[in-house]
Design an enzyme around this catalytic site. Structure first.
Site, PDB file in Angstrom:
ATOM      1  N   ARG A 232     -13.791  78.715  44.048  1.00  0.00           N
ATOM      2  CA  ARG A 232     -13.560  78.341  45.446  1.00  0.00           C
ATOM      3  C   ARG A 232     -14.026  79.506  46.305  1.00  0.00           C
ATOM      4  O   ARG A 232     -13.848  80.679  45.931  1.00  0.00           O
ATOM      5  CB  ARG A 232     -12.074  78.063  45.718  1.00  0.00           C
ATOM      6  CG  ARG A 232     -11.581  76.724  45.193  1.00  0.00           C
ATOM      7  CD  ARG A 232     -12.192  75.529  45.944  1.00  0.00           C
ATOM      8  NE  ARG A 232     -11.712  74.242  45.447  1.00  0.00           N
ATOM      9  CZ  ARG A 232     -12.315  73.508  44.509  1.00  0.00           C
ATOM     10  NH1 ARG A 232     -13.430  73.939  43.944  1.00  0.00           N
ATOM     11  NH2 ARG A 232     -11.809  72.345  44.141  1.00  0.00           N
ATOM     12  N   ASP A 256     -21.759  78.566  44.446  1.00  0.00           N
ATOM     13  CA  ASP A 256     -21.715  77.110  44.597  1.00  0.00           C
ATOM     14  C   ASP A 256     -20.650  76.731  45.621  1.00  0.00           C
ATOM     15  O   ASP A 256     -20.480  75.552  45.916  1.00  0.00           O
ATOM     16  CB  ASP A 256     -21.404  76.455  43.237  1.00  0.00           C
ATOM     17  CG  ASP A 256     -21.549  74.943  43.289  1.00  0.00           C
ATOM     18  OD1 ASP A 256     -22.560  74.466  43.845  1.00  0.00           O
ATOM     19  OD2 ASP A 256     -20.647  74.234  42.793  1.00  0.00           O
ATOM     20  N   GLU A 261     -16.945  76.336  53.767  1.00  0.00           N
ATOM     21  CA  GLU A 261     -17.915  75.284  53.439  1.00  0.00           C
ATOM     22  C   GLU A 261     -17.561  73.928  54.044  1.00  0.00           C
ATOM     23  O   GLU A 261     -18.429  73.060  54.171  1.00  0.00           O
ATOM     24  CB  GLU A 261     -18.057  75.145  51.917  1.00  0.00           C
ATOM     25  CG  GLU A 261     -16.826  74.582  51.218  1.00  0.00           C
ATOM     26  CD  GLU A 261     -17.000  74.452  49.707  1.00  0.00           C
ATOM     27  OE1 GLU A 261     -17.452  75.426  49.079  1.00  0.00           O
ATOM     28  OE2 GLU A 261     -16.685  73.376  49.167  1.00  0.00           O
ATOM     29  N   HIS A 293     -21.857  73.190  46.536  1.00  0.00           N
ATOM     30  CA  HIS A 293     -20.725  72.638  45.782  1.00  0.00           C
ATOM     31  C   HIS A 293     -21.164  71.447  44.919  1.00  0.00           C
ATOM     32  O   HIS A 293     -20.642  70.341  45.043  1.00  0.00           O
ATOM     33  CB  HIS A 293     -19.584  72.240  46.736  1.00  0.00           C
ATOM     34  CG  HIS A 293     -18.243  72.282  46.054  1.00  0.00           C
ATOM     35  ND1 HIS A 293     -17.127  72.823  46.642  1.00  0.00           N
ATOM     36  CD2 HIS A 293     -17.849  71.873  44.823  1.00  0.00           C
ATOM     37  CE1 HIS A 293     -16.099  72.722  45.814  1.00  0.00           C
ATOM     38  NE2 HIS A 293     -16.525  72.150  44.703  1.00  0.00           N
TER      39      HIS A 293
HETATM   40  P1  NAI Z   1      -7.945  75.543  34.722  1.00  0.00           P
HETATM   41  O1  NAI Z   1      -6.627  75.311  35.391  1.00  0.00           O
HETATM   42  O2  NAI Z   1      -8.226  74.917  33.406  1.00  0.00           O
HETATM   43  O3  NAI Z   1      -8.185  77.123  34.560  1.00  0.00           O
HETATM   44  C1  NAI Z   1      -7.934  78.054  35.554  1.00  0.00           C
HETATM   45  C2  NAI Z   1      -7.577  79.371  34.862  1.00  0.00           C
HETATM   46  O4  NAI Z   1      -7.460  80.374  35.871  1.00  0.00           O
HETATM   47  C3  NAI Z   1      -6.251  79.320  34.101  1.00  0.00           C
HETATM   48  O5  NAI Z   1      -6.431  79.777  32.786  1.00  0.00           O
HETATM   49  C4  NAI Z   1      -5.362  80.252  34.902  1.00  0.00           C
HETATM   50  O6  NAI Z   1      -4.404  80.947  34.088  1.00  0.00           O
HETATM   51  C5  NAI Z   1      -6.395  81.211  35.477  1.00  0.00           C
HETATM   52  N1  NAI Z   1      -5.885  82.003  36.591  1.00  0.00           N
HETATM   53  C6  NAI Z   1      -4.888  81.721  37.467  1.00  0.00           C
HETATM   54  N2  NAI Z   1      -4.690  82.754  38.287  1.00  0.00           N
HETATM   55  C7  NAI Z   1      -5.570  83.718  37.927  1.00  0.00           C
HETATM   56  C8  NAI Z   1      -5.833  85.027  38.393  1.00  0.00           C
HETATM   57  N3  NAI Z   1      -5.140  85.571  39.388  1.00  0.00           N
HETATM   58  N4  NAI Z   1      -6.818  85.736  37.795  1.00  0.00           N
HETATM   59  C9  NAI Z   1      -7.516  85.213  36.761  1.00  0.00           C
HETATM   60  N5  NAI Z   1      -7.294  83.990  36.264  1.00  0.00           N
HETATM   61  C10 NAI Z   1      -6.350  83.237  36.848  1.00  0.00           C
HETATM   62  O7  NAI Z   1      -9.037  75.121  35.801  1.00  0.00           O
HETATM   63  P2  NAI Z   1     -10.565  74.752  35.544  1.00  0.00           P
HETATM   64  O8  NAI Z   1     -10.700  73.302  35.312  1.00  0.00           O
HETATM   65  O9  NAI Z   1     -11.148  75.695  34.565  1.00  0.00           O
HETATM   66  O10 NAI Z   1     -11.181  75.040  37.007  1.00  0.00           O
HETATM   67  C11 NAI Z   1     -11.191  76.339  37.561  1.00  0.00           C
HETATM   68  C12 NAI Z   1     -11.542  76.233  39.034  1.00  0.00           C
HETATM   69  O11 NAI Z   1     -12.898  75.806  39.187  1.00  0.00           O
HETATM   70  C13 NAI Z   1     -10.753  75.152  39.805  1.00  0.00           C
HETATM   71  O12 NAI Z   1      -9.497  75.649  40.242  1.00  0.00           O
HETATM   72  C14 NAI Z   1     -11.649  74.846  40.966  1.00  0.00           C
HETATM   73  O13 NAI Z   1     -11.326  75.697  42.054  1.00  0.00           O
HETATM   74  C15 NAI Z   1     -13.040  75.192  40.456  1.00  0.00           C
HETATM   75  N6  NAI Z   1     -13.881  73.994  40.312  1.00  0.00           N
HETATM   76  C16 NAI Z   1     -15.106  73.993  40.930  1.00  0.00           C
HETATM   77  C17 NAI Z   1     -15.927  72.902  40.819  1.00  0.00           C
HETATM   78  C18 NAI Z   1     -17.289  72.885  41.438  1.00  0.00           C
HETATM   79  O14 NAI Z   1     -17.885  71.790  41.581  1.00  0.00           O
HETATM   80  N7  NAI Z   1     -17.863  74.020  41.804  1.00  0.00           N
HETATM   81  C19 NAI Z   1     -15.493  71.689  40.119  1.00  0.00           C
HETATM   82  C20 NAI Z   1     -14.229  71.836  39.444  1.00  0.00           C
HETATM   83  C21 NAI Z   1     -13.440  72.944  39.561  1.00  0.00           C
END
Ligand code: NAI
Length: 336
Positions: A232, A256, A261, A293
């Site tokens: 994000r 991205d 945005e 994005h």
């Molecule tokens: P997820 O929930 O599987 O993984 C997120 C990880 O971040 C977890 O392991 C969590 O413990 C960790 N985390 C939380 N706080 C943290 C911190 N302070 N420092 C380091 N790690 C931390 O989520 P997923 O599916 O892997 O997605 C991650 C992010 O990607 C989403 O939250 C979303 O913002 C973004 N995203 C972007 C997309 C795009 O089109 N560019 C599409 C889908 C998701």
């Protein structure tokens, strides 16, 4: 059930129609905001995407007009005031996982493009300029990549980078055993910054991660570092990033996502004068690559988003919040 889809795009409709069981679908081009919340008057399920604004006043208008379910067509929920929704009694459902591969592959695509300069090579060759000056990259093999956030997407990035022969360091408050099995080494953030040739962000946007990549973090990174953000926008302090690019400490950046945005992405603004000077400054750097994005944007991911969104609505229609799988519900418990 009647569902109002805010920010709906032509490319989504075929997936939503295919996944629809018996709901009445209302497509709205508008982004959800204070000015457009009235469009959902009398509609009990409202579905939104990442650029929509579900802040407290907007939620209050939706609730007053009869909305009881907010069905997010995304995993991220940083654009929703979750506490206010809980207070009002609006259920929030999301799509926690649709294709981690889509975003992970996009992140690695940004790395390869920045490194080997495909975007510049493409334009050059079309002009019959076959000179290589300025196109030199580096071997990914043997380089150190730092992955911040090793959930579903971060894990997939680790697997790809390990396949390239990278050493992979990671930071996440919760270690992922699948990453450890891949040979990923968890280290404190300062160490990750100091050692990584590439830093890639895969954590959610939370109060703890807002501007995680600030001036101090950028200074702690290796000179010439490549920074990738598909998580994000607000995880990076964009003004600090611009300063680091200007004095050359940061070598290249692939984005991205962007802090502001919401006013830009998912629209054709090619005939408009962009008012966001910070974004326009970012566009001027030759070593910054921005996509709007589109990390999620694969056929498989769009199918999964549509199906899970419809299943969430169907479950809610049958049994309220209890009908939505626990994993898909967004509650204040997720606000760390
Ligand atoms: P997820 O929930 O599987 O993984 C997120 C990880 O971040 C977890 O392991 C969590 O413990 C960790 N985390 C939380 N706080 C943290 C911190 N302070 N420092 C380091 N790690 C931390 O989520 P997923 O599916 O892997 O997605 C991650 C992010 O990607 C989403 O939250 C979303 O913002 C973004 N995203 C972007 C997309 C795009 O089109 N560019 C599409 C889908 C998701």
């Amino acid at each position: 059930m009647k569902i109002a889809f805010y920010s709906s795009k032509p490319y989504e409709k075929s997936f939503l129609e295919a996944a629809n069981a018996a709901h009445e679908l209302v497509y709205l081009d508008a982004r959800l905001s204070g000015a457009t919340a009235e469009l959902a008057r009398g509609i009990s399920a409202v579905s939104i995407f990442v650029g929509d604004d579900a802040s407290a006043p907007v939620l209050r208008t939706l609730y007053a007009n009869g909305t009881r379910l907010l069905a997010l067509r995304s995993a991220g929920f940083n654009h929703v005031d979750v506490a206010e929704a809980a207070r009002l009694g609006i259920t929030i459902a999301r799509v926690p996982a649709y294709s981690p591969y889509a975003v992970a592959e996009h992140a690695v695509g940004l790395m390869l493009t920045l490194n080997r300069k495909f975007h510049r090579a493409y334009a050059r060759v079309r002009e019959q300029n076959f000179a290589l000056d300025g196109l030199m990259g580096f071997d990914m093999h043997g380089k150190t990549a730092g992955v911040i956030g090793t959930g579903k997407i971060g894990e997939s990035v680790c697997a790809i980078l390990r396949g390239f022969g990278c050493r992979v360091l990671a930071f996440d408050p919760e270690k992922n055993p699948a990453c450890e099995a891949l040979g990923v080494q968890y280290v404190p953030l300062v160490e990750l910054y100091a050692m990584s040739d590439i830093v890639t962000l895969h954590c959610p946007l939370t109060p703890a991660t807002r501007h995680l990549i600030n001036a101090a973090a950028l200074t702690a990174m290796k000179p010439g570092v490549m920074l990738i953000n598909t998580s994000r926008g607000a995880v990076i302090d964009t003004r600090a990033l611009i300063a680091a690019l200007k004095h050359g400490h940061v070598g290249s950046v692939g984005l991205d996502v962007y802090e502001e945005e919401g006013d830009l992405f998912f629209k054709d603004l090619s005939a408009e004068v962009i008012q966001d000077d910070v974004f326009v400054r970012l566009l001027t750097f030759p070593n910054v690559l921005i996509t709007a994005h589109q990390g999620f944007f694969t056929r498989e991911a769009c199918e999964a988003i549509a199906q899970t969104t419809m299943d969430n609505v169907t479950g809610f229609e049958r049994s309220g919040a209890a009908g939505v799988p626990e994993t898909n519900l967004v509650s204040t418990k997720l606000l760390k």
